[in-house]
Design a protein around this motif. Structure first.
Motif, mmCIF file in Angstrom:
data_model
loop_
_atom_site.group_PDB
_atom_site.id
_atom_site.type_symbol
_atom_site.label_atom_id
_atom_site.label_comp_id
_atom_site.label_asym_id
_atom_site.label_seq_id
_atom_site.Cartn_x
_atom_site.Cartn_y
_atom_site.Cartn_z
ATOM 1 N N LEU A 178 -7.179 -3.067 2.994
ATOM 2 C CA LEU A 178 -6.711 -4.493 3.450
ATOM 3 C C LEU A 178 -7.608 -5.551 2.870
ATOM 4 O O LEU A 178 -7.026 -6.828 2.903
ATOM 5 N N SER A 225 -8.711 -7.550 9.792
ATOM 6 C CA SER A 225 -8.350 -8.090 8.451
ATOM 7 C C SER A 225 -7.884 -9.523 8.681
ATOM 8 O O SER A 225 -7.555 -9.841 9.391
ATOM 9 N N CYS A 257 3.029 -0.875 3.986
ATOM 10 C CA CYS A 257 2.580 0.414 3.747
ATOM 11 C C CYS A 257 3.373 1.492 4.071
ATOM 12 O O CYS A 257 3.928 1.644 5.180
ATOM 13 N N GLY A 294 -8.709 2.160 4.980
ATOM 14 C CA GLY A 294 -7.899 1.131 5.497
ATOM 15 C C GLY A 294 -8.575 -0.177 5.503
ATOM 16 O O GLY A 294 -7.958 -1.082 5.003
ATOM 17 N N VAL A 334 -5.138 2.376 7.998
ATOM 18 C CA VAL A 334 -4.839 1.088 7.757
ATOM 19 C C VAL A 334 -4.463 0.503 9.386
ATOM 20 O O VAL A 334 -4.947 -0.857 9.506
ATOM 21 N N PHE A 347 -6.269 -3.107 10.799
ATOM 22 C CA PHE A 347 -5.730 -4.194 10.622
ATOM 23 C C PHE A 347 -6.185 -5.567 11.393
ATOM 24 O O PHE A 347 -6.257 -6.519 11.010
ATOM 25 N N LEU A 367 0.806 -1.018 0.059
ATOM 26 C CA LEU A 367 0.005 -0.047 -0.084
ATOM 27 C C LEU A 367 0.860 1.220 -0.010
ATOM 28 O O LEU A 367 1.605 1.377 1.018
#
Length: 364
Positions: A230, A258, A241, A226, A251, A255, A161
């Motif tokens: 993800l 994810s 990233c 984000g 992000v 996270f 990213l």
């Protein structure tokens, strides 16, 4: 990418504590790699780094996007340069004496040139403007490094990213992932298509097939989210990233929800002060006393008083802003100073602080 960049996390996965591996990687890149670079196939050896750095010349300058130029740096005598790995950067000393950090974004197997890219930021600290306005083909510069605070571990599945100029450390990683045949995907975001550098190189990577490259300008797709970014990760992928603070924060916030397995990140702006408490600085030579608010760094306060105060990374990594404390207790937050350096009164004013209500006297 300027190394107003990102505080590199003390831990490879973004956790807020240091670990032995990151300390090892930092020491390895700072000391061991330059010492063991080998002769090239013609028997030439790279010039040895010195205390003052390595002198290079600007061999080429290209416009890569709106307000972005790339510089190709070579040795004046054409000698090979020290090796580097994806994620590495240089400390670049500009003619004014400013030191700034820029990611290497060329080909890691090119032993004869380093490439950096710089976005002009008119309201920044002056380094990017100086690069754009003063460095031309034939200009001489001094560099230190390469060093790596954002190493690429080459996990089997990877999501990259990049926000705007944050593509600079990521691009060599993508090339390496493609070379190794990894399961990878790249998303490049930014204000507009015209603002995104290295479009032709990303088109070439996209031509490898598999819909691996996505370009998502804000004016066409909206600001990056984000969770949605993800969601593009291959199952169990590691995420790399680099980008502006809001993108990185989004992000990081998404996270845990994810399916990604690890998050490696790098900022190119200073991180916000966390758990800050107000304290004071006293400058020994002038006697001036400067309040440091809870939400500002000691470096911010020193820069407001004297814009020529030296700094570079603003993450406690490079050491350019290091000062000596003559009295006072330091709350060290850099993770790089040795115990002996701390005992000798050294402080990295970009990140370290003092206990609430106390005073640090600097040898300034």
């Amino acid at each position: 990418m300027s190394r107003h960049r990102a505080p590199a996390p003390p831990d490879l996965y973004g956790r807020g504590r240091s670990d032995r591996l990151m300390r090892f990687l930092a020491a390895f890149s700072d000391v061991y790699l330059p010492a063991v670079t080998r002769a090239d196939r013609y028997g030439q050896r790279p010039p040895l780094p010195t205390a003052t750095g390595l002198e290079l010349v600007v061999a080429a300058r290209e416009t890569e996007a709106d307000d972005v130029v790339s510089l190709r740096l070579t040795a004046p005598d054409g000698a090979p340069l020290p090796r580097w790995q994806a994620g590495a950067h240089l400390d670049l000393r500009l003619p004014s004496g400013r030191v700034r950090q820029y990611s290497l974004c060329g080909a890691a197997d090119d032993r004869y040139a380093y490439r950096i890219a710089v976005r002009r930021i008119a309201g920044g600290g002056g380094g990017s403007v100086e690069v754009h306005d003063t460095l031309r083909v034939g200009s001489r510069v001094t560099v230190k490094g390469p060093r790596n605070a954002f190493p690429f571990a080459a996990e089997p599945a990877v999501l990259f990213l990049a926000g705007g100029i944050g593509i600079t450390p990521v691009l060599p990683m993508v090339r390496e992932a493609a070379r190794l045949g990894l399961d990878w995907h790249l998303v490049h975001t930014g204000r507009t298509r015209a603002s995104l550098p290295f479009a032709a190189e990303l088109d070439a990577l996209a031509a490898l097939g598999g819909d691996r490259v996505e370009i998502l300008p804000d004016d066409e797709y909206g600001a990056p989210d984000g969770a949605k970014l993800l969601g593009r990760a291959p199952a169990g992928a590691a995420v790399y990233c680099c980008g502006p603070g809001p993108m990185l924060d989004s992000v990081r916030g998404a996270f845990d929800g994810s399916g990604a397995s690890a998050l490696h990140f790098e900022r190119f702006t200073a991180a916000p002060v966390r758990d800050g408490r107000p304290f004071e600085l006293r400058l020994r030579r002038s006697g001036a006393v400067l309040p440091v608010p809870a939400d500002r760094s000691a470096l911010d306060v020193l820069l407001a008083r004297d814009p020529a105060t030296p700094y570079s990374c603003r993450q406690g990594f490079c050491g350019v802003c290091t000062q000596r404390v003559t009295t006072g207790t330091v709350d060290h937050r850099d993770g790089r100073l040795t115990e002996q350096e701390r005992a000798d009164g050294r402080i990295r004013v970009c990140v370290s602080r003092a206990p609430e209500g106390s005073r640090l006297e600097l040898d300034l």
